[in-house]
Design a protein around this motif. Structure first.
Motif, PDB file in Angstrom:
ATOM      1  N   THR B 224      40.041  60.597  12.017  1.00  0.00           N
ATOM      2  CA  THR B 224      38.732  59.700  10.849  1.00  0.00           C
ATOM      3  C   THR B 224      38.840  60.147   9.618  1.00  0.00           C
ATOM      4  O   THR B 224      38.513  59.684   8.832  1.00  0.00           O
ATOM      5  CB  THR B 224      37.854  59.167  11.511  1.00  0.00           C
ATOM      6  OG1 THR B 224      37.101  61.175  11.520  1.00  0.00           O
ATOM      7  CG2 THR B 224      37.836  58.404  12.708  1.00  0.00           C
ATOM      8  N   ASN B 273      44.774  47.515  17.503  1.00  0.00           N
ATOM      9  CA  ASN B 273      43.725  46.068  16.514  1.00  0.00           C
ATOM     10  C   ASN B 273      44.134  45.540  16.062  1.00  0.00           C
ATOM     11  O   ASN B 273      44.492  46.116  14.721  1.00  0.00           O
ATOM     12  CB  ASN B 273      42.493  46.550  15.753  1.00  0.00           C
ATOM     13  CG  ASN B 273      41.827  48.223  16.354  1.00  0.00           C
ATOM     14  OD1 ASN B 273      40.124  47.792  17.394  1.00  0.00           O
ATOM     15  ND2 ASN B 273      41.775  48.839  16.459  1.00  0.00           N
ATOM     16  N   LYS B 276      43.331  45.232  12.604  1.00  0.00           N
ATOM     17  CA  LYS B 276      43.516  46.036  11.738  1.00  0.00           C
ATOM     18  C   LYS B 276      45.004  45.690  11.149  1.00  0.00           C
ATOM     19  O   LYS B 276      45.975  44.857  10.411  1.00  0.00           O
ATOM     20  CB  LYS B 276      42.701  46.831  11.533  1.00  0.00           C
ATOM     21  CG  LYS B 276      41.556  47.281  11.977  1.00  0.00           C
ATOM     22  CD  LYS B 276      41.414  48.355  12.647  1.00  0.00           C
ATOM     23  CE  LYS B 276      39.603  48.133  13.006  1.00  0.00           C
ATOM     24  NZ  LYS B 276      38.445  49.649  13.627  1.00  0.00           N
TER      25      LYS B 276
END
Ligand SMILES: Cc1ncc(COP(=O)(O)O)c(C=O)c1O
Lengths: 451, 489
Positions: B224, B273, B276
């Motif tokens: 992240t 995802n 995304k």
């Protein structure tokens, strides 16, 4: 092909220089050092032009065959006004992320607020969230809410007449976690409550049921809320939201949690998704509900404004202690719902609901007259009913003949129960979209087949 | 209950507030069959519902006006870190609107839905190749739902191996909130793993937490902070030696398409995802799609039904695996129309285009980082992947202007703010993910904006405390919203 990447060669060069590396590959030196670089091309075909892509996609779409649909079992062919699609595909709605920045997301937030209000109005409950994935996964969220609400509980009791896929979702949720799912038996296509009290033992947190149920029958919940509450459990009911324009709402039955799937409110069948799960609860459960909630507030000038609120329930703050893991939901589908309901209004929803009801009853009565065992007549139904054939072969002959005539005559019950004993039962759904002519054609073919 | 607001305090009234009794926006033809006898009163609803009473034009204007008070990728730069707000190609929308997909019922006979089944089968094939896995499921409806599904698959795998002692999931402190929440929804105990001074998994801390009670570790790589976990192979062998599995949160996969595969790094389960990495629009919060791909030994435990291809007949079919499958996680087969968009994107981009997308996503991130490094400290500096995190802690201390204030300043410059205050290990964090869709001039403009906002922070901090001033509203009272909640009309 690469047309979504705007870089010219010169720009790429200039950018690499600014970074201080020689090539695009050098941007992955860390991956290489870690011994993780993929040294071969992917085994996927090379890129295509838009037109070449569409050729393939259109070819696939053309392999799907359409028919006049009497299929239901969780997805229904209702009318969708043209304005629904045109408004819900406005790019400011469709290409936005979650409205984290309220100042530039008032449009999205206000629409969600209207959606929450719609769900509260239909279900009679106090608080709705901004949506869940779909009706079946919402069943697992209802179970989760109930378990969290009652200390030391581990069991939920499910009605055996719930949609089998929703039951599977709850069983999956429980699998390997120490939670227990028990199923209440049915009798004549509806709940048999004789064992409910004993199933709701001290470890139980909820009774979860569905109406219209998996056969299309309406459940009679008279007295159920009192019984469930006397066992200190929560009562959750899943209902088709369009049926709520006719049948008692979850609040009217005394439920604590209302949930279900909003596909029927303007969302195309789309081979099963995306759909949208709704969930609404009584006021005192507000801080236990999963998912996002939009609330009203004011800006610094005192103007009315909307914002994501009650976030202390959610994963980004509470992490492993959150009420649910849900982050992205089905916002564009809930927007679709609220546009649909705004166009129809309460009168329109009642119309769609009661026309579906009347047309389903017209077809069921017609089939009965022809000697079919339709709707069994044991419990009232709304827009869907079972037809029981003498044998799986008879059912097969019937549906095949219908298919040859361009009619998808129903869902074989065993497609959802996965149980061979249901091979001779057909679930037939009728919406307001079916015309008299289509219904009469169905009956005419059924008449030939009955001989 | 709704409060009363003076008319000039309301930007756009709710449609219900403008209801005119009897006005309708859609009319059905008259019922053409006899009306059925009324529903037995025992079952019949007595209460009505308060809904808008509006014409079609009223409705069109209301929602069109609302849409002018929203901001999407189609309107401008949207560098929302961890969310991969890349351009959503229009051809995807055309594909998903095709009647052959949009009007198909999920329970039609399989011989009438061969196109849908083929599309899903090929999507699983391509996604599996992209991440280096054997096979997968498309039933997950978003990233978090993919996590739930993948962890459930792991849970079921251990259940069948009689290893229910494996009750812990290790998760780095820098992880997204859905990771620990998904683990606990699956009944796992969450154990945090520390980050080291590089911002990567602290190997010594990891070692100390590995034992026979560990079911696995959830990681995203790049993590992240936008950094590639360089020790991933080491981590994989440590976790595998301890008998655990590795779960890959694919939120950050836009950094690696065609460059590296989680399967080759040692991961056993991956979710992606589609909303995304695979360019499907985010819809103001959803719908997404979270396919889960796994290594061969986990395939039997995936949700059911599976999709199979019968070579002899050339037909696709569903296959239920009740003996081993973990069951179902959603109503039907997943968010099919989202999958159609993603497959359209894969066809269009191809292996070369997908790789180029990741390379340019990383190029854009590093280019922006290089420019912004001169303005604000990068939290963990170095070569980044598709995103990077700045810390505005010093500015906050010196001027009182926070990361939030600066983000609101960006709004006035026509730029959607980056992700704020995430990951939690960085103070006053702003996380930028420019994606490959953006051009150099867009990035240059955003970097200039950041620079000038910093200057404003030092010269006129008040201006930023009051930002934004160009939006339809100013900052909102979040405390009031939560303290006395009004969540419906
Ligand atoms: C790292 C990471 N993991 C998981 C998620 C959750 O994904 P979704 O919102 O699709 O459920 C996100 C979304 O922002 C994310 O950034």
């Amino acid at each position: 092909m690469y047309s979504y990447i705007p870089h010219t060669e010169q720009e790429t060069r200039a950018m690499l220089d600014a970074i201080g590396v020689k090539s695009l590959e050098d941007l992955f030196s860390d991956v290489k050092e870690a011994g993780c670089l993929l040294e071969r091309p992917l085994d996927i075909e090379k890129g295509r032009s838009e037109e070449q892509t569409l050729d393939i996609i259109r070819g696939l779409a053309a392999l799907n065959i359409k028919g006049v649909s009497f299929l239901g079992a969780g997805s229904y062919d209702h009318v969708i006004p043209s304005a629904v699609k045109s408004l819900s595909s406005l790019p400011a709605f469709s290409t936005a992320y979650t409205p984290y920045q309220p100042e530039i997301s008032q449009g999205v937030l206000e629409a969600i607020f209207e959606y929450q209000s719609l769900i509260c109005e239909l279900t009679g409950m106090d608080v709705s969230n901004a949506s869940l994935y779909d009706g079946a996964s919402a069943a697992a969220e209802a179970a989760s809410l109930a378990i969290a609400d009652k200390r030391k509980s581990s069991r939920v009791v499910l009605s055996g007449t719930m949609h089998p896929f929703a039951i599977q979702c709850v069983k999956t949720w429980a699998l390997g976690t120490g939670r227990e799912v028990v199923v209440l038996p049915e009798k004549n296509g509806v709940n048999d409550y004789s064992s409910l009290e004993s199933l709701l033992d001290d470890s139980a947190a909820a009774f979860i049921a569905q109406s219209p149920n998996r056969y299309g029958y309406l459940e009679d919940f008279t007295g159920v809320a009192d019984l469930v509450h006397s066992r200190k459990c929560l009562f959750a009911i899943s209902s088709d939201p369009l049926s709520l324009a006719m049948q008692k709402s979850q609040a009217e039955w005394g439920a604590d949690i209302a949930f279900g799937d909003t596909q029927v409110l303007g969302i195309p069948m789309g081979f099963g998704g995306p759909y949208c799960g709704y969930m609404a609860v009584r006021q005192d459960l507000m801080r236990k509900i999963p998912g996002r909630i939009v609330g009203q507030t004011v800006d610094t000038e005192g103007r009315r404004a909307f914002v994501l609120t009650l976030q202390a329930r959610e994963q980004h703050i509470k992490r492993e202690r959150a009420t649910s893991n849900i982050c992205s939901n089905e916002a564009l589908c809930s927007l679709t719902n609220v546009i649909y309901a705004s166009l129809l209004g309460w009168e329109g929803l009642k119309e769609a609901s009661s026309q579906s009801y009347s047309k389903a009853h017209y077809l069921a009565a017609g089939l009965k007259e022809l000697g079919y065992c339709a709707g069994a007549g044991l419990a009232p139904f709304w827009c869907e009913f079972p037809v029981v054939f003498k044998s799986p072969e008879k059912l097969e002959e019937f549906t095949e003949e219908m298919k040859r005539n361009g009619i998808f005559s129903g869902v074989k019950l065993s497609r959802i129960t996965l149980d061979r004993k249901d091979d001779s039962t057909l679930l037939v759904a009728v919406t307001e979209k079916r015309t008299r002519e289509q219904l009469d054609r169905y009956l005419a073919i059924a008449k030939r087949e009955a001989r | 209950m709704m409060d009363e607001f003076a008319p000039d305090m309301i930007i756009e009234p709710l449609l219900v507030e403008k209801a005119v009794a009897g006005r309708r926006g859609y009319l059905f033809p008259a019922l053409d069959v006899p009306a059925a006898p009324a529903l037995d009163s025992r079952y019949a609803r007595t209460g009505s519902a308060r809904l808008p009473e509006a014409s079609e034009l009223d409705t069109v204007r209301h929602f069109s006006r609302l849409s002018t008070m929203a901001y999407g990728v189609d309107y401008g730069f949207y560098p929302l870190g961890s969310c991969t707000m890349k351009y959503n190609p229009k051809v995807n929308e055309e594909a998903a609107s095709l009647d052959g997909f949009a009007s198909v019922h999920p329970l039609q006979d399989e011989d009438t839905v061969q196109g849908s089944l083929a599309l899903m089968y090929r999507t699983i094939e391509d996604l599996s190749e992209l991440v280096g896995m054997k096979w997968g499921t498309l039933q997950g409806c978003a990233g978090a739902h993919g996590e739930y599904t993948g962890l459930k698959t792991i849970r079921t795998y251990f259940l069948h191996r009689n290893e229910m002692n494996r009750n812990k999931i290790l998760i780095p402190v820098s992880a997204h909130g859905t990771n620990p929440a998904s683990a606990s929804m699956n009944g796992f105990e969450v154990v945090q793993v520390a980050s080291d001074e590089r911002g990567l998994v602290d190997i010594e801390d990891l070692k100390s937490k590995l034992d026979e009670t560990v079911a696995g570790i959830m990681l995203t790589n790049p993590n992240t902070l936008g950094l590639f976990e360089k020790d991933i192979r080491k981590i994989a062998s440590l976790v595998h030696e301890a008998g655990g599995l590795l779960y890959y949160d694919g939120a950050n996969f836009n950094a690696l398409m065609g460059m590296a595969r989680p399967g080759d790094m040692g991961f056993d389960v991956v979710h992606l995802n589609l909303h995304k990495t695979f360019s499907t629009p985010h819809g103001g919060g959803g719908p997404g799609s979270g396919p889960v791909l796994v290594k061969e030994e986990l395939v039997p435990y995936l949700p059911q039904p599976d999709i199979v291809f019968h070579k002899s007949t050339g037909r696709y079919a569903f296959k239920w695996n009740p003996k081993t499958s973990c069951g179902k996680v959603s109503g039907f087969w997943g968010n099919f129309l989202v999958i159609v968009r993603a497959y359209t994107y894969i066809l269009c981009m191809g292996s070369d285009g997908l790789k180029a997308a990741s390379q340019h996503a990383v190029l854009n991130a590093n280019y922006m980082q290089a420019a912004l490094r001169k303005v604000f400290p990068v939290a963990y500096d170095g070569l980044c992947k598709h995103e990077f995190v700045l810390t505005l802690e010093a500015m906050k201390e010196e001027t009182g202007v926070s990361a939030l204030d600066l983000a609101k300043g960006l709004v006035d410059m026509g730029i959607h703010p980056p992700t704020m205050y995430f990951p939690m290990i960085v103070h006053e964090a702003l996380m930028f993910e420019p994606t490959e869709s953006e051009s150099k001039d867009t990035l240059d403009h955003a970097c200039e904006a950041m620079k000038s906002l910093k200057e404003t922070a030092y010269s006129d901090p008040e201006a930023l405390h009051n930002a934004p001033c160009t939006a339809v509203i100013t900052r909102v009272d979040e405390v009031r919203a939560a303290k006395s909640p009004v969540v419906r009309y």
